[in-house]
Write a protein that holds these residues in place. Sequence first.
Motif, PDB file in Angstrom:
ATOM      1  N   GLU A 210       0.830  -1.192   0.000  1.00 30.91           N
ATOM      2  CA  GLU A 210       0.000   0.000   0.000  1.00 30.91           C
ATOM      3  C   GLU A 210       0.872   1.252   0.000  1.00 30.91           C
ATOM      4  O   GLU A 210       1.956   1.262   0.582  1.00 30.91           O
ATOM      5  CB  GLU A 210      -0.925   0.016   1.229  1.00 30.91           C
ATOM      6  N   GLU A 211       0.355   2.293  -0.647  1.00 27.41           N
ATOM      7  CA  GLU A 211       1.062   3.572  -0.675  1.00 27.41           C
ATOM      8  C   GLU A 211       0.041   4.691  -0.826  1.00 27.41           C
ATOM      9  O   GLU A 211      -0.965   4.543  -1.532  1.00 27.41           O
ATOM     10  CB  GLU A 211       2.069   3.618  -1.826  1.00 27.41           C
ATOM     11  N   GLN A 212       0.313   5.783  -0.169  1.00 28.84           N
ATOM     12  CA  GLN A 212      -0.563   6.946  -0.244  1.00 28.84           C
ATOM     13  C   GLN A 212       0.023   7.950  -1.242  1.00 28.84           C
ATOM     14  O   GLN A 212       1.156   8.391  -1.095  1.00 28.84           O
ATOM     15  CB  GLN A 212      -0.723   7.591   1.135  1.00 28.84           C
ATOM     16  N   LEU A 213      -0.780   8.291  -2.231  1.00 22.80           N
ATOM     17  CA  LEU A 213      -0.382   9.250  -3.255  1.00 22.80           C
ATOM     18  C   LEU A 213      -1.022  10.591  -2.968  1.00 22.80           C
ATOM     19  O   LEU A 213      -2.183  10.671  -2.562  1.00 22.80           O
ATOM     20  CB  LEU A 213      -0.782   8.762  -4.651  1.00 22.80           C
ATOM     21  N   THR A 214      -0.258  11.658  -3.197  1.00 20.97           N
ATOM     22  CA  THR A 214      -0.733  13.021  -2.975  1.00 20.97           C
ATOM     23  C   THR A 214      -0.924  13.707  -4.317  1.00 20.97           C
ATOM     24  O   THR A 214      -0.007  13.743  -5.145  1.00 20.97           O
ATOM     25  CB  THR A 214       0.252  13.809  -2.124  1.00 20.97           C
ATOM     26  N   ILE A 215      -2.120  14.257  -4.529  1.00 20.39           N
ATOM     27  CA  ILE A 215      -2.449  14.942  -5.780  1.00 20.39           C
ATOM     28  C   ILE A 215      -2.798  16.383  -5.453  1.00 20.39           C
ATOM     29  O   ILE A 215      -3.716  16.646  -4.668  1.00 20.39           O
ATOM     30  CB  ILE A 215      -3.627  14.257  -6.508  1.00 20.39           C
ATOM     31  N   ASN A 216      -2.081  17.305  -6.036  1.00 19.00           N
ATOM     32  CA  ASN A 216      -2.340  18.736  -5.851  1.00 19.00           C
ATOM     33  C   ASN A 216      -3.237  19.212  -6.991  1.00 19.00           C
ATOM     34  O   ASN A 216      -2.781  19.395  -8.132  1.00 19.00           O
ATOM     35  CB  ASN A 216      -1.035  19.522  -5.823  1.00 19.00           C
ATOM     36  N   VAL A 217      -4.506  19.413  -6.679  1.00 18.47           N
ATOM     37  CA  VAL A 217      -5.471  19.897  -7.673  1.00 18.47           C
ATOM     38  C   VAL A 217      -5.301  21.391  -7.831  1.00 18.47           C
ATOM     39  O   VAL A 217      -5.409  22.151  -6.848  1.00 18.47           O
ATOM     40  CB  VAL A 217      -6.911  19.538  -7.249  1.00 18.47           C
ATOM     41  N   GLU A 218      -5.032  21.826  -9.052  1.00 18.07           N
ATOM     42  CA  GLU A 218      -4.812  23.239  -9.315  1.00 18.07           C
ATOM     43  C   GLU A 218      -6.123  23.920  -9.696  1.00 18.07           C
ATOM     44  O   GLU A 218      -7.015  23.302 -10.276  1.00 18.07           O
ATOM     45  CB  GLU A 218      -3.785  23.412 -10.445  1.00 18.07           C
ATOM     46  N   PRO A 219      -6.279  25.210  -9.363  1.00 17.71           N
ATOM     47  CA  PRO A 219      -7.507  25.935  -9.719  1.00 17.71           C
ATOM     48  C   PRO A 219      -7.710  25.987 -11.234  1.00 17.71           C
ATOM     49  O   PRO A 219      -6.787  26.285 -11.988  1.00 17.71           O
ATOM     50  CB  PRO A 219      -7.269  27.339  -9.138  1.00 17.71           C
ATOM     51  N   GLY A 220      -8.919  25.678 -11.647  1.00 26.31           N
ATOM     52  CA  GLY A 220      -9.269  25.719 -13.058  1.00 26.31           C
ATOM     53  C   GLY A 220      -9.208  24.395 -13.780  1.00 26.31           C
ATOM     54  O   GLY A 220      -9.527  24.338 -14.973  1.00 26.31           O
ATOM     55  N   TRP A 221      -8.797  23.311 -13.090  1.00 26.14           N
ATOM     56  CA  TRP A 221      -8.801  22.008 -13.745  1.00 26.14           C
ATOM     57  C   TRP A 221     -10.212  21.656 -14.190  1.00 26.14           C
ATOM     58  O   TRP A 221     -11.194  21.967 -13.521  1.00 26.14           O
ATOM     59  CB  TRP A 221      -8.276  20.935 -12.811  1.00 26.14           C
ATOM     60  N   LYS A 222     -10.287  20.962 -15.344  1.00 29.12           N
ATOM     61  CA  LYS A 222     -11.583  20.603 -15.909  1.00 29.12           C
ATOM     62  C   LYS A 222     -11.779  19.097 -15.892  1.00 29.12           C
ATOM     63  O   LYS A 222     -10.849  18.337 -15.610  1.00 29.12           O
ATOM     64  CB  LYS A 222     -11.698  21.128 -17.342  1.00 29.12           C
ATOM     65  N   LYS A 223     -12.953  18.707 -16.247  1.00 31.43           N
ATOM     66  CA  LYS A 223     -13.271  17.289 -16.347  1.00 31.43           C
ATOM     67  C   LYS A 223     -12.434  16.662 -17.461  1.00 31.43           C
ATOM     68  O   LYS A 223     -12.350  17.186 -18.560  1.00 31.43           O
ATOM     69  CB  LYS A 223     -14.761  17.125 -16.648  1.00 31.43           C
ATOM     70  N   GLY A 224     -11.811  15.517 -17.144  1.00 30.37           N
ATOM     71  CA  GLY A 224     -10.969  14.817 -18.110  1.00 30.37           C
ATOM     72  C   GLY A 224      -9.490  15.076 -17.941  1.00 30.37           C
ATOM     73  O   GLY A 224      -8.681  14.477 -18.657  1.00 30.37           O
ATOM     74  N   THR A 225      -9.092  15.967 -17.044  1.00 32.71           N
ATOM     75  CA  THR A 225      -7.675  16.204 -16.811  1.00 32.71           C
ATOM     76  C   THR A 225      -7.014  14.928 -16.289  1.00 32.71           C
ATOM     77  O   THR A 225      -7.568  14.234 -15.447  1.00 32.71           O
ATOM     78  CB  THR A 225      -7.486  17.353 -15.809  1.00 32.71           C
ATOM     79  N   LYS A 226      -5.799  14.632 -16.794  1.00 25.73           N
ATOM     80  CA  LYS A 226      -5.096  13.392 -16.436  1.00 25.73           C
ATOM     81  C   LYS A 226      -3.907  13.712 -15.540  1.00 25.73           C
ATOM     82  O   LYS A 226      -3.152  14.644 -15.799  1.00 25.73           O
ATOM     83  CB  LYS A 226      -4.608  12.662 -17.685  1.00 25.73           C
ATOM     84  N   ILE A 227      -3.741  12.890 -14.499  1.00 25.72           N
ATOM     85  CA  ILE A 227      -2.582  12.964 -13.611  1.00 25.72           C
ATOM     86  C   ILE A 227      -1.931  11.588 -13.623  1.00 25.72           C
ATOM     87  O   ILE A 227      -2.563  10.584 -13.275  1.00 25.72           O
ATOM     88  CB  ILE A 227      -2.964  13.361 -12.176  1.00 25.72           C
ATOM     89  N   THR A 228      -0.649  11.511 -14.034  1.00 21.27           N
ATOM     90  CA  THR A 228       0.045  10.238 -14.216  1.00 21.27           C
ATOM     91  C   THR A 228       1.121  10.081 -13.148  1.00 21.27           C
ATOM     92  O   THR A 228       1.933  10.994 -12.930  1.00 21.27           O
ATOM     93  CB  THR A 228       0.683  10.159 -15.614  1.00 21.27           C
ATOM     94  N   PHE A 229       1.141   8.911 -12.522  1.00 25.16           N
ATOM     95  CA  PHE A 229       2.187   8.512 -11.587  1.00 25.16           C
ATOM     96  C   PHE A 229       2.963   7.369 -12.238  1.00 25.16           C
ATOM     97  O   PHE A 229       2.448   6.255 -12.393  1.00 25.16           O
ATOM     98  CB  PHE A 229       1.592   8.072 -10.243  1.00 25.16           C
ATOM     99  N   VAL A 230       4.199   7.665 -12.627  1.00 23.02           N
ATOM    100  CA  VAL A 230       5.015   6.691 -13.361  1.00 23.02           C
ATOM    101  C   VAL A 230       5.583   5.666 -12.386  1.00 23.02           C
ATOM    102  O   VAL A 230       6.173   6.019 -11.354  1.00 23.02           O
ATOM    103  CB  VAL A 230       6.151   7.399 -14.124  1.00 23.02           C
TER     104      VAL A 230
END
Length: 351
Positions: A210-230
């Motif tokens: 198990e691992e906890q991932l942190t995602i910083n949502v920026e103002p103005g993001w829209k539906k369908g925006t992709k965030i990739t963790f390699v």
Amino acid sequence: MVLAKKAIRCLSKSYKSFIKIWLRRKTSSSPIDAKPSRPKQIQQESVVDDKSGEHTNVIRNTGLNANALREKNIMMSSRLGCCLFRHRSLGNSRLPSNSMASTSRNNSINRKRDNHKRSKSVESFANFVPPPYLLNTSGSFQMPTRMPSRNGSRKSGAPIMYSNSSGMLKPPPIEKTLECTLEELCYGCTKKVMITRDVLTDTGSVVKEEEQLTINVEPGWKKGTKITFVGKGNMRPNAYQEDIVFHVSEKGHQLFRREGDDLALCLEIPLIKALTGCTISVPLLGGDHMNLTVDDVIYPGYQKIVTDQGMSISRESGKRGDLRITFLVEFPTHLTDNQRSDVFGILQNSC
């Protein structure tokens, strides 16, 4: 290549014909008839025939007239219809001697059959009509820089393909959904997501991690925006570790609906306020309210735009879209006779 071979054959044929004519004149003429001339410098050497591979004794004669030799070569080449001719210089000319005349005759007799066949090829070459792709715009002969293939196509360089020398394959990524509210997408936030993946141990067994991932949502993001963790996905034998891709989705809101960078809001007001004007409290995204005064007559579908109260614009920091308010007029469900009469008297001349 075909034209070059025919030109070489034509050259060899003209040279052999010249030798035969020279031998006939040499053998037919007697020593008495020969005109006195100064001694000729003759040097004998051994040469290997290019075609038969036999050793032939020839001489190097430097007493011949260079102009006469050149004129004979040009005359023989013109008779044979040869388009390309290359004569030897005076110092490099090789002619048979009187002592070896019999050897030359024997060689010429043995090659009559080959000469007969070659003469046919020379005649066919003289009557050769070049194909259209060998003629330029003026109609003259032109050697192509590159001969076309039989099927009419030209060979082109094949693209270079790079192989995976390590033998490791890249598996498709793991796709997940990241739900965000309009407030989170408008003002930004930090979201923490717990994931579980398969990990290979040194012994080859598979265990859960198990691992906890942190995602910083920026103002103005829209539906369908992709965030990739390699490399945060599962581990598989003989393959790279999988990637994890989060797709942003918008949660539904009770009051607002997003339309690009704008927000849409519907408000319902009573008929009396719609006709007489009013000041109403308008909710804003995030829980705040603002007072809005409307002096116009509000009809069903009437729209009011409040600037700088929409969604944040990601490509323009600090700027926001508009808030579009659509009014819905609430009509009364029951009127008395007196009320109907009063309304009729007021509104009969309003249209």
